[in-house]
Design a protein around this motif. Sequence first.
Motif, PDB file in Angstrom:
ATOM      1  N   TRP A 181       0.966  -0.975  -0.027  1.00 45.11           N
ATOM      2  CA  TRP A 181      -0.184  -0.348  -0.255  1.00 45.11           C
ATOM      3  C   TRP A 181       1.248   1.520   0.310  1.00 45.11           C
ATOM      4  CZ3 TRP A 181      -0.706   4.369   2.814  1.00 45.11           C
ATOM      5  CH2 TRP A 181      -2.165   5.025   2.897  1.00 45.11           C
ATOM      6  N   GLU A 198      -9.938   2.680   3.560  1.00 45.14           N
ATOM      7  CA  GLU A 198      -9.952   1.230   3.374  1.00 45.14           C
ATOM      8  C   GLU A 198      -9.660   0.047   4.220  1.00 45.14           C
ATOM      9  OE1 GLU A 198      -7.016   0.914  -0.295  1.00 45.14           O
ATOM     10  OE2 GLU A 198      -6.541   2.249   0.446  1.00 45.14           O
ATOM     11  N   GLU A 201     -13.362  -0.988   4.779  1.00 43.71           N
ATOM     12  CA  GLU A 201     -13.431  -1.691   3.549  1.00 43.71           C
ATOM     13  C   GLU A 201     -13.381  -3.340   3.559  1.00 43.71           C
ATOM     14  OE1 GLU A 201     -14.456   1.845   1.033  1.00 43.71           O
ATOM     15  OE2 GLU A 201     -12.631   0.679   0.651  1.00 43.71           O
ATOM     16  N   ARG A 202     -11.755  -2.905   4.529  1.00 49.43           N
ATOM     17  CA  ARG A 202     -11.948  -4.477   3.992  1.00 49.43           C
ATOM     18  C   ARG A 202     -11.982  -5.246   5.430  1.00 49.43           C
ATOM     19  NH1 ARG A 202      -7.426  -5.420   0.232  1.00 49.43           N
ATOM     20  NH2 ARG A 202      -7.346  -3.549  -0.891  1.00 49.43           N
TER      21      ARG A 202
END
Length: 234
Positions: A181, A198, A201-202
């Motif tokens: 990342w 993120e 969201e994961r």
Amino acid sequence: GSWARGLPLQDIQEKSTHGKVVQENVDIDMNSVAVMQFCANENPDIDAIHRLVHPLPMTFHLPNSNGKNKNPENQQREQISTYGSLVVPSENLAPYNAQATLHTHKAMWGLLLPFTVTGRVSDIWRGYFAEPIFRDLGLSLTFLPPAILQERNEHNYLADMHAELDLYFKGGKLLEFLSTWSSPADNVPESMEMLWIELYERGYIELNDVKVVQLWLAALLEIGYEFPVLKKQQ
């Protein structure tokens, strides 16, 4: 062998995770240090599985110039010594905790703990979340010899193991994601916010953590904290 809380279980036997000292007796540039993690003698920060299968206490031995061992936590200190320290290369990820840990001013933004996960996961997640941004800043994580002797209170190891499940079952995938990342943003606040979104969201944190990180960054800006500059902006 031994391992720290937060190391993915599938990596314990991997030789690549054991690492090796590339350079010895090199002065540490404190301007490039983000976090200083002190080791702890007797009952260090290891996970519940380690405690269930390996005996305690544990002692970290530091060879001195005479080839003998000494335990720095027994010595009075007027300042922090970096003798015997280990600097983790910025391209690597390593777990660090919230016990005997110092953040430098450049890493003050990384103090926030996610609170929608268990306490046995929170500080490890915090460290892993910060390290990709440390990498973009050219900052490093440094492990220092033990400055403390930890006498841990009574714990139910099975309860600890249950609280650590995210470390065991999500840690490996998290590191795969974080290792590659890199923020498309040009500053730390935007980078941190984007990364935490993120991560939400994961499935590593919940939405309330995203809301709190936004409040945290706003608070730092309000008090006049000067965020360090990303390398690509220098």
